[in-house]
Design an enzyme around this catalytic site. Sequence first.
Site, PDB file in Angstrom:
ATOM      1  N   HIS A 156       0.350  -1.442  -0.173  1.00 27.60           N
ATOM      2  CA  HIS A 156       0.106  -0.073   0.312  1.00 27.60           C
ATOM      3  C   HIS A 156       0.946   1.120   0.040  1.00 27.60           C
ATOM      4  CE1 HIS A 156      -3.214  -2.244   1.474  1.00 27.60           C
ATOM      5  NE2 HIS A 156      -2.183  -3.252   1.880  1.00 27.60           N
ATOM      6  N   SER A 277      14.022  21.631 -15.759  1.00 25.69           N
ATOM      7  CA  SER A 277      12.636  22.626 -15.901  1.00 25.69           C
ATOM      8  C   SER A 277      13.334  23.838 -16.387  1.00 25.69           C
ATOM      9  CB  SER A 277      12.080  22.257 -14.862  1.00 25.69           C
ATOM     10  OG  SER A 277      11.081  23.833 -15.035  1.00 25.69           O
ATOM     11  N   LYS A 283      15.428  21.800 -10.795  1.00 22.44           N
ATOM     12  CA  LYS A 283      15.030  20.226 -11.001  1.00 22.44           C
ATOM     13  C   LYS A 283      15.398  19.412 -11.999  1.00 22.44           C
ATOM     14  CE  LYS A 283      10.931  19.322 -10.850  1.00 22.44           C
ATOM     15  NZ  LYS A 283      10.012  19.546 -11.010  1.00 22.44           N
ATOM     16  N   GLU A 290       8.708   7.801 -16.357  1.00 25.25           N
ATOM     17  CA  GLU A 290       7.557   8.842 -16.355  1.00 25.25           C
ATOM     18  C   GLU A 290       7.467   8.287 -18.985  1.00 25.25           C
ATOM     19  OE1 GLU A 290       7.906  12.459 -16.041  1.00 25.25           O
ATOM     20  OE2 GLU A 290       8.906  12.422 -14.266  1.00 25.25           O
TER      21      GLU A 290
END
Length: 459
Positions: A156, A277, A283, A290
């Site tokens: 979980h 970024s 970043k 992804e």
Amino acid sequence: MSLWGGRFIKDNNVEFKKFNDSLKIDYKLVEEDIKVSISWSYMLYTINVINFKEYNIIFKNLNLILNKVKNNKSLILKSNEEDIHSWVEKQLVMNIGYLGKKLNTGKSRNEQITTDLKLWCKKKIKEMIIIIKKLQISFLNLAYNNKNVIFPGYTHLQRAQPITFAHWCFSYVEMINRDINRLKKILKRLDYNPMGSGALSGITYKIDRDLIAFILGFSKSTNNSLDAVSDRDYVIDIINSASIGMIHLSRLAEDLIFFNTNEVGYISLSDRFTSGSSLMPQKKNPDILELIRGKCGRVQGSLNNILFILKGLPLSYNKDMQEDKKCLFDAIKTWKDCINITNIILKNIKLNYKKCKKSIFYGYLNATELADYLVNKGIAFREAHDITGKIVLEAIKKNISLEKLKLYEMKKFNNIINIDIYKYLDAYSCLDKRNIKGGVSSNQIKIYLKKKIKKIYIK
Ligand code: ARG
């Protein structure tokens, strides 16, 4: 002129021709198509439609045609032919004249396209198995190089029990092993030669279907000509394998994205595989992972494509089936690209040992050990579970880990608890007590590694 122009008086509408042609997709099957055509011309020789000299001329010229485009298949795209079968026949007639027009004797594109596609699938399945094995080897190397690293296992997405990084790696070795086995089964299922089925009902020429099966590398021939030309189950099978394989890669990507977050930081991805970024200077994003996760969606789309194309199609061949190749080619290429890039990622992962180890001491990962300790002292598990829950609550209140509680504090909940509890609560002893097949103990890790290395390298 097209292969079927005889009964037509008018030329095709330009827009229709563009819509109908499939060369821009099926040109990729040129090797398979020529292989099938060569074996077919041999069959024509065996039944005296052509003599041996003529067979040799066709054989030589089909090979010449193949050699011309083999290393640059896109040369084919300069042509205006309808599909790869028409292109091959046209080239042959251009090279050898009238004799080339005999190649299509008794042969239909309906049987040839599925034969080409089966051969292509066989080739791709073998390639995929090799690269999945390479990925397994990378997981084994990663496990071996970090075999003592302990970190939390999750359920979980909550810290659950301590595991080792090697154990985590092995779970993916197992997962992708099923991808290999699935592919191997497809190889068996598609191992039937369709040639000799004609357009749909078989042919009048008495060729030996078993011989052409053998020449093409199939172990048997199909049993029903209607089914032979309309079967695309193997296309569903292989895209389905790609879909499941991509699900595995996307779950791996998600694990790694999580491990790479600032919040946990168990791993860090190299600058070489991350991007920044344009606005936020701090970043460093895991775009590569992804993208794997995202491309998984595309492959699931391909599976839907083929299922919907085939749903409700009447027997036997229908042009709808021409749409099978785009989703098949895209699914296999995407899967292959994602496996290769995952392999590169695995070779460049750096583990943050300190963060891995530190995380073990937060989240009460050794609570099960306390319950098992009580069970060992004769308390029923349900009661032990309850007592442990209360002790955990006490530790949470004090904001400390279980092993930081004083003995008298634990004894308040059950007097049976003694000083030996601290040995039980030690994270490494949590691991080694799980010395059971498939468990996380260092002994099991050694056994697994040895077994797998033997299997992967020797097979
Ligand atoms: N291009 C077709 C396909 O990919 C093969 C030829 C089909 N035969 C026909 N009669 N149109 O499925």
